[in-house]
Design an enzyme around this catalytic site. Structure first.
Site, PDB file in Angstrom:
ATOM      1  N   HIS A   1       0.826  -1.207   0.000  1.00 48.21           N
ATOM      2  CA  HIS A   1       0.000   0.000   0.000  1.00 48.21           C
ATOM      3  C   HIS A   1       0.866   1.265   0.000  1.00 48.21           C
ATOM      4  CE1 HIS A   1      -3.649   2.327   0.921  1.00 48.21           C
ATOM      5  NE2 HIS A   1      -2.877   3.039   1.716  1.00 48.21           N
TER       6      HIS A   1
ATOM      7  N   HIS B   1       2.906   6.197  -1.730  1.00 46.37           N
ATOM      8  CA  HIS B   1       3.542   7.325  -1.053  1.00 46.37           C
ATOM      9  C   HIS B   1       5.064   7.283  -1.137  1.00 46.37           C
ATOM     10  CE1 HIS B   1      -0.330   8.496   0.586  1.00 46.37           C
ATOM     11  NE2 HIS B   1      -0.507   7.261   1.000  1.00 46.37           N
TER      12      HIS B   1
ATOM     13  N   LYS C   1      -5.164  10.226  -8.813  1.00 48.47           N
ATOM     14  CA  LYS C   1      -5.119  10.447  -7.368  1.00 48.47           C
ATOM     15  C   LYS C   1      -4.948  11.943  -7.149  1.00 48.47           C
ATOM     16  CE  LYS C   1      -3.613   8.898  -2.931  1.00 48.47           C
ATOM     17  NZ  LYS C   1      -2.892   7.921  -2.120  1.00 48.47           N
TER      18      LYS C   1
END
Length: 209
Positions: free
Chosen positions: A74, A94, A145
């Site tokens: 993730h 990230h 995103k």
């Protein structure tokens, strides 16, 4: 997150090889000694690697499929998630190195950045190349995103150690000073199975929004 994807024996071996490299670095050794001092880590390096493996690589369900996700996947790689109404969205993602490689392979379209407030600098002042935190917008595999916070220019072992430290010793929100920027580090836990669900930096002033 809708497709079960458990690690194969070969992938487990690769994951441990990566972890061992990270834990041998000075920042990994600091993490180990610090958690030992807090009685939250074993004295055996092998047992410690197994502990950190569970925190980051243990499979769990994030949507309708069991074992479809992990904290590492993730945070460091990114995922496609399906909303209740059937829309595909980007979850996680990230890490600046993954961002770089995906853009280089033409899988990702960078759409722009948002600078956090910086002490002693004008709001309209452009980046000067010394920034280590940005919020970016991008399209990945055809999905957008709107904003994703990430460190820039740091090593994977630094991020792994930092988020692991906060997993054991921090809270959900962890404010710190990063040069002239105030950053909040978000850490989401799955305490029932003992692992990280998500972790990422965001502008500290976004807490007031």
């Amino acid at each position: 997150t809708s497709v079960e994807d458990r690690l194969t024996p070969h992938e487990v071996e690769e994951s441990y090889a990566f972890l061992n490299e990270c834990l041998e670095e000075p920042v990994g050794q600091y993490l180990w000694k610090y958690l030992q001092a807090k009685q939250k880590a074993p004295k055996s390096s092998r047992a410690f690697a197994q502990q950190i493996f569970k925190v980051w690589f243990k499979s769990f369900g994030r949507g309708e499929a069991k074992g479809a996700s992990s904290g590492f996947e993730h945070v460091f790689l990114g995922e496609e998630d399906t909303t209740p109404d059937g829309r595909i969205t980007i979850a996680g993602f990230h890490n600046w190195i993954q961002f770089y490689f995906e853009e280089r392979c033409n899988h990702l379209d960078y759409r722009g950045y948002i600078l956090p407030k910086r002490r002693g600098r004008r709001p309209d002042e452009p980046p000067d190349g010394t920034e280590h935190f940005l919020s970016v917008q991008f399209e990945w595999e055809g999905e957008t995103k709107p904003v994703s916070g990430m460190f820039v220019g740091v090593s994977p072992e630094f991020e792994l150690a930092l988020y692991t430290l906060l997993y054991y010793e921090g809270g959900d929100n962890n404010k710190l000073h990063l040069g002239d920027v105030d950053v909040n580090l978000r850490v989401y836990r799955l305490d029932r199975i003992g692992c990280i669900s998500s972790a990422f930096p965001e502008a500290a002033d976004s807490l007031d929004a």
